[in-house]
Design an enzyme around this catalytic site. Structure first.
Site, PDB file in Angstrom:
ATOM      1  N   HIS A  90       0.913  -1.263   0.224  1.00  9.82           N
ATOM      2  CA  HIS A  90       0.061   0.088  -0.242  1.00  9.82           C
ATOM      3  C   HIS A  90       0.713   1.353  -0.038  1.00  9.82           C
ATOM      4  O   HIS A  90       2.103   1.200   0.162  1.00  9.82           O
ATOM      5  CB  HIS A  90      -0.973  -0.097   1.152  1.00  9.82           C
ATOM      6  CG  HIS A  90      -0.386  -0.099   2.570  1.00  9.82           C
ATOM      7  ND1 HIS A  90       0.481   0.809   3.041  1.00  9.82           N
ATOM      8  CD2 HIS A  90      -0.398  -0.939   3.395  1.00  9.82           C
ATOM      9  CE1 HIS A  90       0.635   0.772   4.349  1.00  9.82           C
ATOM     10  NE2 HIS A  90       0.304  -0.401   4.606  1.00  9.82           N
ATOM     11  N   CYS A 104       3.132  -4.472   6.767  1.00  8.99           N
ATOM     12  CA  CYS A 104       2.747  -4.498   5.369  1.00  8.99           C
ATOM     13  C   CYS A 104       3.882  -3.855   4.619  1.00  8.99           C
ATOM     14  O   CYS A 104       5.122  -3.489   5.180  1.00  8.99           O
ATOM     15  CB  CYS A 104       1.679  -3.595   5.301  1.00  8.99           C
ATOM     16  SG  CYS A 104       0.165  -4.346   5.792  1.00  8.99           S
TER      17      CYS A 104
END
Length: 230
Positions: A179, A206
């Protein structure tokens, strides 16, 4: 009575003297001209040699630069790309077009170098700066995974107080994602964290990308595409 020279004899004597003077002057002029010509030729030769000698210096430098450049180009395919280390977190990591992905392309994630490489077999198509998990319960798991079906334009996690844009799941169906750099509750990018992209592992696990890289990945990453984290 004192003898007198005939006027004709005197005239011839004067002419002879004048011819001698003229001849001597011409000799000196010719000698001087030859000396100047010799000096001029020597100067030209010296200048020519000097210019030639200086002209060889850039040639040697160019040869060295080319050799070093070749080495850098070769190593960039096998290690992290230093040319993207200062990329702006808003923009693409590299100053070239993103690749057109094909079946079989895969993603290489280096925790040590904080780089994401889009690969075609053993060839690097594109290198992105990233930030991975900072360790402990915020570590990014290593291993071989694949791009999953879940993806979206934005999310926000109340517990962490952060969210992100352009997310794509690669493990545990929405838990571990690619992301953008993080956003706050108002949707504003958190610049102090974004500026550490590519230099420091500081995510919750992440894989953070620049805004432009994340958007491209969200739009083009192929379902089932292999992701290798190491």
């Amino acid at each position: 009575m004192k003898e007198r020279y005939p006027k004709r004899t005197i005239g011839m004597f004067v002419i002879a003297v004048l011819l001698f003077i003229v001849s001597a002057s011409l000799s000196r002029t010719v000698a001087a001209g030859q000396t100047n010509q010799s000096t001029e030729q020597t100067t030209k030769q010296t200048t020519k040699q000097t210019i030639h000698k200086e002209a060889t210096i850039p040639t040697k430098k160019n040869a060295t630069t080319k050799k070093e450049g070749s080495g850098t180009s070769k190593s960039s395919e096998n290690s992290s790309s230093t040319e993207v280390a200062v990329a702006d977190w808003r923009h693409p990591s590299e100053k070239k077009a993103y690749p057109v992905l094909q079946e079989g392309d895969w993603v290489d994630v280096s925790l040590a170098n904080q780089r994401v490489k889009i690969m075609r077999k053993n060839r690097v198509l594109y290198t992105m700066i990233c930030s991975t998990g900072s360790g402990g319960d915020r570590r990014t798991p290593t291993g071989t995974y694949s791009i999953q079906a879940e993806r979206g334009e934005t999310f926000f996690n109340e517990s962490s107080g952060e969210g992100a844009n352009y997310w794509v799941s690669w493990k545990d169906h929405g838990v571990y994602l690619f992301h953008s750099v993080p956003i706050d509750a108002s949707g504003n990018y958190i610049e102090e964290e974004a500026e550490e992209l590519g230099q420091k592992a500081n995510s919750h696990g992440c894989i953070r990308l620049t805004v432009a890289d994340a958007k491209w990945f969200y739009e083009h990453a192929l379902y089932g595409m292999q992701v290798v984290v190491h």
